[in-house]
Write a protein that holds these residues in place. Structure first.
Motif, PDB file in Angstrom:
ATOM      1  N   MET A  45       0.918  -1.301  -0.085  1.00 51.49           N
ATOM      2  CA  MET A  45      -0.029  -0.009  -0.177  1.00 51.49           C
ATOM      3  C   MET A  45       0.860   1.242   0.023  1.00 51.49           C
ATOM      4  O   MET A  45       0.623   2.110   0.814  1.00 51.49           O
ATOM      5  CB  MET A  45      -0.832  -0.158   1.336  1.00 51.49           C
ATOM      6  N   MET A  46       1.962   1.369  -1.021  1.00 50.98           N
ATOM      7  CA  MET A  46       2.762   2.525  -0.725  1.00 50.98           C
ATOM      8  C   MET A  46       1.867   3.496  -1.286  1.00 50.98           C
ATOM      9  O   MET A  46       2.271   4.926  -1.026  1.00 50.98           O
ATOM     10  CB  MET A  46       3.965   2.263  -1.675  1.00 50.98           C
ATOM     11  N   ASP A  47       1.207   3.638  -2.227  1.00 48.78           N
ATOM     12  CA  ASP A  47       0.411   4.672  -2.730  1.00 48.78           C
ATOM     13  C   ASP A  47      -0.656   5.333  -1.697  1.00 48.78           C
ATOM     14  O   ASP A  47      -0.665   6.601  -1.469  1.00 48.78           O
ATOM     15  CB  ASP A  47      -0.732   4.235  -3.959  1.00 48.78           C
ATOM     16  N   VAL A  48      -1.304   4.470  -0.951  1.00 45.97           N
ATOM     17  CA  VAL A  48      -1.846   5.040   0.328  1.00 45.97           C
ATOM     18  C   VAL A  48      -0.931   5.700   1.247  1.00 45.97           C
ATOM     19  O   VAL A  48      -1.459   6.722   1.679  1.00 45.97           O
ATOM     20  CB  VAL A  48      -2.693   4.019   1.034  1.00 45.97           C
ATOM     21  N   PHE A  49       0.386   5.137   1.405  1.00 46.83           N
ATOM     22  CA  PHE A  49       1.008   5.762   2.504  1.00 46.83           C
ATOM     23  C   PHE A  49       1.744   7.209   2.115  1.00 46.83           C
ATOM     24  O   PHE A  49       1.702   7.851   2.714  1.00 46.83           O
ATOM     25  CB  PHE A  49       2.388   4.842   2.202  1.00 46.83           C
ATOM     26  N   MET A  50       1.861   7.292   0.596  1.00 40.32           N
ATOM     27  CA  MET A  50       2.034   8.346   0.187  1.00 40.32           C
ATOM     28  C   MET A  50       0.822   9.669   0.492  1.00 40.32           C
ATOM     29  O   MET A  50       1.311  10.905   0.858  1.00 40.32           O
ATOM     30  CB  MET A  50       2.311   8.696  -1.369  1.00 40.32           C
ATOM     31  N   LEU A  51      -0.279   9.158   0.384  1.00 40.49           N
ATOM     32  CA  LEU A  51      -1.289  10.107   0.749  1.00 40.49           C
ATOM     33  C   LEU A  51      -1.446  10.560   1.994  1.00 40.49           C
ATOM     34  O   LEU A  51      -1.635  11.449   2.647  1.00 40.49           O
ATOM     35  CB  LEU A  51      -2.707   9.440   0.425  1.00 40.49           C
ATOM     36  N   GLY A  52      -0.803   9.608   2.931  1.00 41.88           N
ATOM     37  CA  GLY A  52      -0.631   9.618   4.397  1.00 41.88           C
ATOM     38  C   GLY A  52       0.265  10.624   4.787  1.00 41.88           C
ATOM     39  O   GLY A  52       0.406  11.504   5.599  1.00 41.88           O
ATOM     40  N   ILE A  53       1.460  10.674   3.943  1.00 38.04           N
ATOM     41  CA  ILE A  53       2.654  11.678   4.263  1.00 38.04           C
ATOM     42  C   ILE A  53       1.985  13.128   3.925  1.00 38.04           C
ATOM     43  O   ILE A  53       2.283  14.141   4.507  1.00 38.04           O
ATOM     44  CB  ILE A  53       3.714  11.438   2.952  1.00 38.04           C
ATOM     45  N   LEU A  54       1.132  13.327   2.862  1.00 36.92           N
ATOM     46  CA  LEU A  54       0.557  14.449   2.345  1.00 36.92           C
ATOM     47  C   LEU A  54      -0.162  15.035   3.575  1.00 36.92           C
ATOM     48  O   LEU A  54       0.063  16.152   3.760  1.00 36.92           O
ATOM     49  CB  LEU A  54      -0.252  14.174   1.315  1.00 36.92           C
ATOM     50  N   VAL A  55      -1.004  14.373   4.285  1.00 32.94           N
ATOM     51  CA  VAL A  55      -2.055  14.659   5.163  1.00 32.94           C
ATOM     52  C   VAL A  55      -1.050  15.149   6.517  1.00 32.94           C
ATOM     53  O   VAL A  55      -1.245  16.128   7.114  1.00 32.94           O
ATOM     54  CB  VAL A  55      -2.829  13.784   5.432  1.00 32.94           C
ATOM     55  N   ALA A  56      -0.055  14.306   6.683  1.00 36.06           N
ATOM     56  CA  ALA A  56       1.082  14.702   7.732  1.00 36.06           C
ATOM     57  C   ALA A  56       1.606  15.852   7.628  1.00 36.06           C
ATOM     58  O   ALA A  56       1.531  16.483   8.784  1.00 36.06           O
ATOM     59  CB  ALA A  56       1.851  13.325   8.015  1.00 36.06           C
ATOM     60  N   VAL A  57       2.142  16.218   6.490  1.00 33.81           N
ATOM     61  CA  VAL A  57       2.944  17.299   6.253  1.00 33.81           C
ATOM     62  C   VAL A  57       2.169  18.564   6.528  1.00 33.81           C
ATOM     63  O   VAL A  57       2.489  19.611   7.194  1.00 33.81           O
ATOM     64  CB  VAL A  57       3.410  17.258   4.806  1.00 33.81           C
ATOM     65  N   VAL A  58       0.627  18.279   5.849  1.00 34.49           N
ATOM     66  CA  VAL A  58      -0.114  19.580   5.894  1.00 34.49           C
ATOM     67  C   VAL A  58      -0.756  19.659   7.379  1.00 34.49           C
ATOM     68  O   VAL A  58      -0.644  20.954   7.825  1.00 34.49           O
ATOM     69  CB  VAL A  58      -1.718  19.273   5.103  1.00 34.49           C
ATOM     70  N   LYS A  59      -0.777  18.583   8.242  1.00 31.10           N
ATOM     71  CA  LYS A  59      -1.259  18.883   9.629  1.00 31.10           C
ATOM     72  C   LYS A  59      -0.044  19.434  10.323  1.00 31.10           C
ATOM     73  O   LYS A  59      -0.212  20.344  11.320  1.00 31.10           O
ATOM     74  CB  LYS A  59      -1.237  17.522  10.279  1.00 31.10           C
ATOM     75  N   LEU A  60       1.197  19.411  10.146  1.00 28.81           N
ATOM     76  CA  LEU A  60       2.330  19.903  10.764  1.00 28.81           C
ATOM     77  C   LEU A  60       2.736  21.236  10.158  1.00 28.81           C
ATOM     78  O   LEU A  60       3.552  22.172  10.858  1.00 28.81           O
ATOM     79  CB  LEU A  60       3.595  19.172  10.633  1.00 28.81           C
ATOM     80  N   ALA A  61       2.115  21.848   9.156  1.00 29.10           N
ATOM     81  CA  ALA A  61       2.757  23.144   8.405  1.00 29.10           C
ATOM     82  C   ALA A  61       2.772  24.152   9.366  1.00 29.10           C
ATOM     83  O   ALA A  61       3.847  25.047   9.073  1.00 29.10           O
ATOM     84  CB  ALA A  61       1.667  23.429   7.222  1.00 29.10           C
ATOM     85  N   ASP A  62       1.630  24.265  10.162  1.00 24.52           N
ATOM     86  CA  ASP A  62       1.804  25.574  10.984  1.00 24.52           C
ATOM     87  C   ASP A  62       2.669  25.547  12.150  1.00 24.52           C
ATOM     88  O   ASP A  62       2.921  26.184  13.138  1.00 24.52           O
ATOM     89  CB  ASP A  62       0.569  26.499  11.261  1.00 24.52           C
ATOM     90  N   MET A  63       3.153  24.210  12.590  1.00 21.39           N
ATOM     91  CA  MET A  63       3.709  23.718  13.759  1.00 21.39           C
ATOM     92  C   MET A  63       5.323  23.980  13.556  1.00 21.39           C
ATOM     93  O   MET A  63       6.246  24.449  14.235  1.00 21.39           O
ATOM     94  CB  MET A  63       3.429  22.779  14.148  1.00 21.39           C
ATOM     95  N   ALA A  64       5.785  23.544  12.292  1.00 22.29           N
ATOM     96  CA  ALA A  64       7.362  23.388  11.986  1.00 22.29           C
ATOM     97  C   ALA A  64       7.502  23.341  10.659  1.00 22.29           C
ATOM     98  O   ALA A  64       6.478  23.499   9.662  1.00 22.29           O
ATOM     99  CB  ALA A  64       7.707  21.919  12.700  1.00 22.29           C
ATOM    100  N   THR A  65       8.858  23.577  10.527  1.00 23.63           N
ATOM    101  CA  THR A  65       9.130  23.078   8.782  1.00 23.63           C
ATOM    102  C   THR A  65       9.514  21.626   8.493  1.00 23.63           C
ATOM    103  O   THR A  65      10.320  21.030   9.124  1.00 23.63           O
ATOM    104  CB  THR A  65      10.445  23.838   8.429  1.00 23.63           C
ATOM    105  N   ILE A  66       9.027  21.208   7.457  1.00 29.07           N
ATOM    106  CA  ILE A  66       9.043  20.089   6.954  1.00 29.07           C
ATOM    107  C   ILE A  66      10.140  19.780   5.723  1.00 29.07           C
ATOM    108  O   ILE A  66       9.544  20.467   4.889  1.00 29.07           O
ATOM    109  CB  ILE A  66       7.778  19.004   6.588  1.00 29.07           C
ATOM    110  N   VAL A  67      11.151  19.190   5.895  1.00 27.50           N
ATOM    111  CA  VAL A  67      12.022  19.096   4.582  1.00 27.50           C
ATOM    112  C   VAL A  67      12.114  17.583   4.116  1.00 27.50           C
ATOM    113  O   VAL A  67      12.602  16.741   4.804  1.00 27.50           O
ATOM    114  CB  VAL A  67      13.666  19.488   5.154  1.00 27.50           C
ATOM    115  N   PRO A  68      11.858  17.626   2.630  1.00 31.02           N
ATOM    116  CA  PRO A  68      11.755  16.359   2.166  1.00 31.02           C
ATOM    117  C   PRO A  68      13.094  15.706   2.038  1.00 31.02           C
ATOM    118  O   PRO A  68      13.968  16.601   1.705  1.00 31.02           O
ATOM    119  CB  PRO A  68      11.099  16.493   0.698  1.00 31.02           C
ATOM    120  N   GLY A  69      13.455  14.441   1.961  1.00 30.19           N
ATOM    121  CA  GLY A  69      14.703  13.807   2.014  1.00 30.19           C
ATOM    122  C   GLY A  69      14.671  13.204   0.681  1.00 30.19           C
ATOM    123  O   GLY A  69      13.849  13.084   0.013  1.00 30.19           O
TER     124      GLY A  69
END
Ligand SMILES: [Zn+2]
Ligand SMILES: [Zn+2]
Length: 414
Positions: free
Chosen positions: A145-169
């Motif tokens: 379920m890697m595609d679903v995992f990717m959607l999870g990353i998107l949601v998580a990044v949006v949730k953290l957007a006003d709390m911290a900076t997220i840097v993709p590796g």
């Protein structure tokens, strides 16, 4: 001219002969409309090339940092496996196991098995172990379920957007390309072509009306007496006329999932601590958060995937079970299509489990900021896995069996 092989539609149980397909063509079941076979051009070469590319990307995706979380000068780096390790350390080993299996082990094994099957075939060789490996690969496929995992990353990044900076590796980019490559590999793979290369001992040809058995993995139709010790002579899977105890198993799994659905929605799935303040989140409050922050497209996706889809899937399964019990003749084609739908959409509900995993991995700064998984997440994970297994254990051919029985009775009646 030899007659085309007999095929059983695994969705309605009708035996039919498939004519040779034109390049890129597909054959649909004459009764229920599901795809029986599809010709994929240059399947072996394309799938092998994509598999090799996938393996390289898989190694990169697992070897390098995935995401970094930066807050007030402090940085945490994560790899793909950090979330799993953190969940395990926090005592949530059940979720850790499911996430490890669906996001890393299943896709990785799938690629390795594909390579082990396709490389010898490309060299015109069919080793003895090939059918077994290909059967394992086919069984694993729905659990990656890697595609679903990717959607999870998107949601998580949006949730953290006003709390911290997220840097993709580096890993994240490899992971994103890997999803596309894996999807392309699956689309170009022609399982019938692989199975057709496996030599079979001569066996009596099954005739319509015989009590034949059809392998659910490789779709070989076997005449009575054609299978030794109840196993498929081609791939070795256990043979049944219908999925064993389909109704009982599906009922048990659906009931278990319905019971888990209640605590999954009532209990918090995670606790977020930010600057000393703690706040528990349920699935629903997570959706409300996205809506209230103006991210309504993403909020809608999470609502549909986490709240609507699991319930819809359970209701459809209950409806299908009842329709088989009551022997209704109502729209069998549409009911079969509904079943196909439940099989296809169920995995997307996993997205909230992945969101929790990614947040737990990223936010690990103690009192400054941290996220912990809660009991609701375990129940939610159980709902998704139980409904997936429930859909797999339901046999849509039962819908049509009742109709056939009725048809035979009607013809016998004077
Ligand atoms: Zn059919
Ligand atoms: Zn088989």
């Amino acid at each position: 001219m030899p007659q085309p092989a007999l095929n059983e539609c695994l969705e309605c149980g009708l035996l039919q002969r498939c004519p040779p397909l034109p390049r890129g063509g597909a054959a649909r079941c004459v009764r229920c409309g599901s795809v029986l076979r599809r010709h994929r051009p240059d399947s072996l070469e394309r799938t092998l090339a994509l598999t090799l590319a996938g393996l390289v990307l898989f190694v990169i995706a697992n070897a390098f940092p995935f995401l970094a979380f930066r807050m007030q000068g402090q940085v945490t780096e994560t790899t793909l496996l950090t979330g799993v390790a953190e969940l395990y350390r926090g005592g949530q080993w059940e979720i850790a196991l499911v996430v490890l299996f669906t996001s890393v082990l299943a896709p990785g094994l799938q690629l390795l098995l594909l390579l082990a099957v396709l490389a010898p075939l490309r060299l015109a060789r069919v080793p003895r172990w090939l059918p077994r490996l290909f059967r394992w690969m086919r069984t694993l496929a729905p659990w990656g379920m890697m595609d679903v995992f990717m959607l999870g990353i998107l949601v998580a990044v949006v949730k953290l957007a006003d709390m911290a900076t997220i840097v993709p590796g580096t890993s994240l980019f490899a992971f994103a390309v890997l999803i596309l490559v894996l999807a392309a590999a699956q689309a170009s793979l022609d399982p019938d072509l692989v199975w057709s290369r496996v030599a079979l001992a001569p066996a009596p040809a099954p005739r319509p009306g015989d009590a034949h058995r059809t392998c659910e993995v490789c779709a070989l139709v076997t005449a009575p007496g054609g299978a030794r010790d109840g196993r498929c002579p081609r791939c070795g899977a256990a043979l049944h006329r219908r999925k064993p105890e389909s109704l009982q198993r599906t009922w048990a799994l659906v009931l278990a999932a319905l019971i888990c659905y209640v605590p999954a929605n009532l209990l918090p799935i995670m606790t977020v601590t930010s600057l000393g303040r703690s706040q528990s989140d349920t699935i629903f409050s997570g959706v409300v958060f996205l809506f209230s922050h103006g991210m309504w497209p993403l909020g809608l996706v999470v609502f549909v995937a986490s709240v609507f889809v699991p319930l819809l899937k359970l209701l459809i399964l209950v409806g299908l079970l009842l329709s088989v019990h009551t022997r209704t003749r109502w729209r069998p084609r549409e009911r079969t299509r509904l079943y196909r739908l439940t099989e296809a959409i169920g995995r997307w509900s996993m997205v909230d489990v992945y969101v929790v995993t990614i947040l737990v991995a990223l936010v690990r700064l103690g009192n400054l900021a941290s996220v912990e998984a809660e009991a609701g997440a375990i129940f939610f994970c159980a709902v998704v896995v139980l409904t997936m297994i429930a859909a797999m254990s339901f046999d849509p051919r039962l819908i049509w069996d009742r109709l056939e029985l009725q048809h035979v009775r009607d013809r016998r009646a004077p």
